[in-house]
Design an enzyme around this catalytic site. Sequence first.
Site, short mmCIF file in Angstrom:
data_model
loop_
_atom_site.label_atom_id
_atom_site.label_comp_id
_atom_site.label_asym_id
_atom_site.label_seq_id
_atom_site.Cartn_x
_atom_site.Cartn_y
_atom_site.Cartn_z
N LYS A 22 -21.14 -59.05 -7.17
CA LYS A 22 -20.27 -59.06 -6.87
C LYS A 22 -20.05 -59.76 -5.64
CE LYS A 22 -19.25 -55.54 -4.12
NZ LYS A 22 -18.28 -55.54 -3.18
N ASP A 307 -26.76 -52.78 2.32
CA ASP A 307 -26.44 -52.64 1.31
C ASP A 307 -27.68 -51.42 0.62
OD1 ASP A 307 -24.16 -53.24 1.51
OD2 ASP A 307 -23.91 -54.98 0.64
N ARG A 400 -16.43 -50.02 -8.47
CA ARG A 400 -16.45 -51.18 -7.66
C ARG A 400 -17.37 -52.23 -7.56
NH1 ARG A 400 -15.15 -50.44 -1.67
NH2 ARG A 400 -15.03 -52.59 -1.58
C1 UD1 Z 1 -21.06 -58.13 3.98
C2 UD1 Z 1 -20.92 -57.31 2.53
C3 UD1 Z 1 -21.65 -56.73 2.32
C4 UD1 Z 1 -22.42 -55.96 3.33
C5 UD1 Z 1 -21.94 -56.62 4.62
C6 UD1 Z 1 -23.54 -56.72 5.55
C7 UD1 Z 1 -19.08 -58.29 0.85
C8 UD1 Z 1 -18.38 -58.29 0.33
N1 UD1 Z 1 -19.79 -57.26 1.72
O1 UD1 Z 1 -19.34 -57.70 4.20
O2 UD1 Z 1 -21.39 -55.86 1.52
O3 UD1 Z 1 -22.52 -54.48 2.82
O4 UD1 Z 1 -21.97 -58.40 4.17
O5 UD1 Z 1 -24.95 -57.27 4.79
O6 UD1 Z 1 -20.07 -59.71 0.99
N2 UD1 Z 1 -18.63 -57.86 12.37
C9 UD1 Z 1 -18.19 -57.88 13.65
N3 UD1 Z 1 -17.01 -59.19 13.78
C10 UD1 Z 1 -17.13 -59.67 13.02
C11 UD1 Z 1 -17.79 -59.25 11.09
C12 UD1 Z 1 -18.21 -58.64 11.65
O7 UD1 Z 1 -17.99 -57.73 14.83
O8 UD1 Z 1 -15.71 -60.88 12.82
C13 UD1 Z 1 -20.12 -57.12 12.61
C14 UD1 Z 1 -19.50 -56.31 11.96
O9 UD1 Z 1 -18.53 -54.79 12.04
C15 UD1 Z 1 -20.86 -55.38 11.37
C16 UD1 Z 1 -22.08 -56.64 11.08
O10 UD1 Z 1 -20.83 -57.62 12.38
O11 UD1 Z 1 -21.42 -55.17 12.10
C17 UD1 Z 1 -22.09 -57.49 10.20
O12 UD1 Z 1 -20.63 -57.12 9.08
P1 UD1 Z 1 -20.43 -58.25 7.61
O13 UD1 Z 1 -21.60 -59.24 7.86
O14 UD1 Z 1 -19.34 -59.50 8.49
O15 UD1 Z 1 -19.62 -57.66 6.62
P2 UD1 Z 1 -19.00 -57.97 5.59
O16 UD1 Z 1 -19.01 -59.42 5.48
O17 UD1 Z 1 -17.63 -57.52 5.59
#
Ligand code: UD1
Length: 426
Positions: A22, A307, A400
């Site tokens: 996914k 995850d 999902r």
């Molecule tokens: C992706 C995965 C999700 C997984 C996560 C962490 C997908 C669709 N989803 O989510 O299943 O749990 O990676 O492995 O691939 N953060 C910031 N600023 C930003 C972006 C992120 O502070 O601009 C922080 C977030 O709050 C979090 C951490 O970084 O604490 C990791 O988030 P991120 O790796 O971005 O997760 P997703 O890409 O949303």
Amino acid sequence: MDKLLVRGGRRLSGELRISGAKNSALPILAATLLSAEPVTLRNVPHLHDVTTMIELLGCLGVEVIVDDEMNVEVLGGSLSGCRAPYEVVKTMRASFTVLGPLLARYGRAEVSLPGGCAIGSRPVDQHLKGLAALGANVVVDDGYVIADDGGGLKGARILMDVTTVGGTQNLMMAAALAQGTTVLENAAREPEIVDLAECLIAMGAHISGQGTDTISIEGVDELHGAQHRIMPDRVETGTYLIAVAATGGNVLIKHARPQTLDAVLIKLSEAGAVIEQGADWVSLSMSRGRPKAVDIRTAPHPGFPTDMQAQFLALNAIAEGTSRVTETIFENRFMHVPEINRLGANIALEGAKTAVIEGVAKLHGAPVMATDLRASFSLVIAGLVAEGETLIDRIYHIDRGYERIEEKLVQLGASVERIRGGRMDA
Ligand code: UD1
């Protein structure tokens, strides 16, 4: 609203085929926006989130053909819009990854902020900061990110303050069509980033360093059509391995890529599982009746994936001994704890980041509520080992991210039924 009825106490065993990932399929579907030519994707999982992303591509004017085997052909052509509405983005955060491709190809994007979600606030500041470094004008207005390419994106060196999977994906896709070279430092190293890079390379992008924390992207004028096979889902693989381990069973998992889940396999071995693996298969059998308690600390790849935290916590709930599970990625990712405790587990939270688990010998079925995607499966695992019946409400969360969950569990010998709107559905 669908519920899942799990009758526990059966040892799972058999063979299982893993679906496409996914978390790989969603950004790769977004990446198809970068090309005017058709892109064909194979091994796309049949999941609610994938349907949502295909609908979003439709809103942007892209025609998509899906065949019986979930081969997805995105026809490309020109885009008719650049707006990803709140109604879509709020249901699925990954739709925010259309921002980079829209900006790069269309020169303009209006994408709703994803907002908070059950597992934490999840900001997008790194996405926006990186796009601004590429020369985009970015403002947030009325809950929407409104951005234009400032006359054409230009390559830049971007040091990301936090390791973000979605942020790395958005910036890689935007940089693929920028003028000049972009270097992303402190980039995410997740296998799904590598899969996206491989698809973009097949489309004609010049990318190197994917899988390390420094990714270089040399922009090209346009991307062309391509074919790409989505990688196997490492979270689904790990989840079923844990479920089988919890029941003391054995399984052969095919069409997997076990080298993408080393951290989970090591922890399962520590818990007492015997693991064997090849390039595209992994097998597990429990060498002992009850697993051993194992400490877990989530971290960006190649650390233990957030995850998989909830599922491993369910295994620890019935393990011999005491364990600590520490969540370092998301701020509020223990909502499954009170639910698993309803089945008789003994788990206490120590602040917001650590759960202390006193393993118990038995769990007892009870009605529980799914709270988010991965947490939902931890309730299934607890239900599979519990005596009696566990009725899991709100399983739309599971749908999902887990393809044909009842079918796959029944294939392994579990007793699981979906109850639709109060009706039994065998
Ligand atoms: C992706 C995965 C999700 C997984 C996560 C962490 C997908 C669709 N989803 O989510 O299943 O749990 O990676 O492995 O691939 N953060 C910031 N600023 C930003 C972006 C992120 O502070 O601009 C922080 C977030 O709050 C979090 C951490 O970084 O604490 C990791 O988030 P991120 O790796 O971005 O997760 P997703 O890409 O949303």
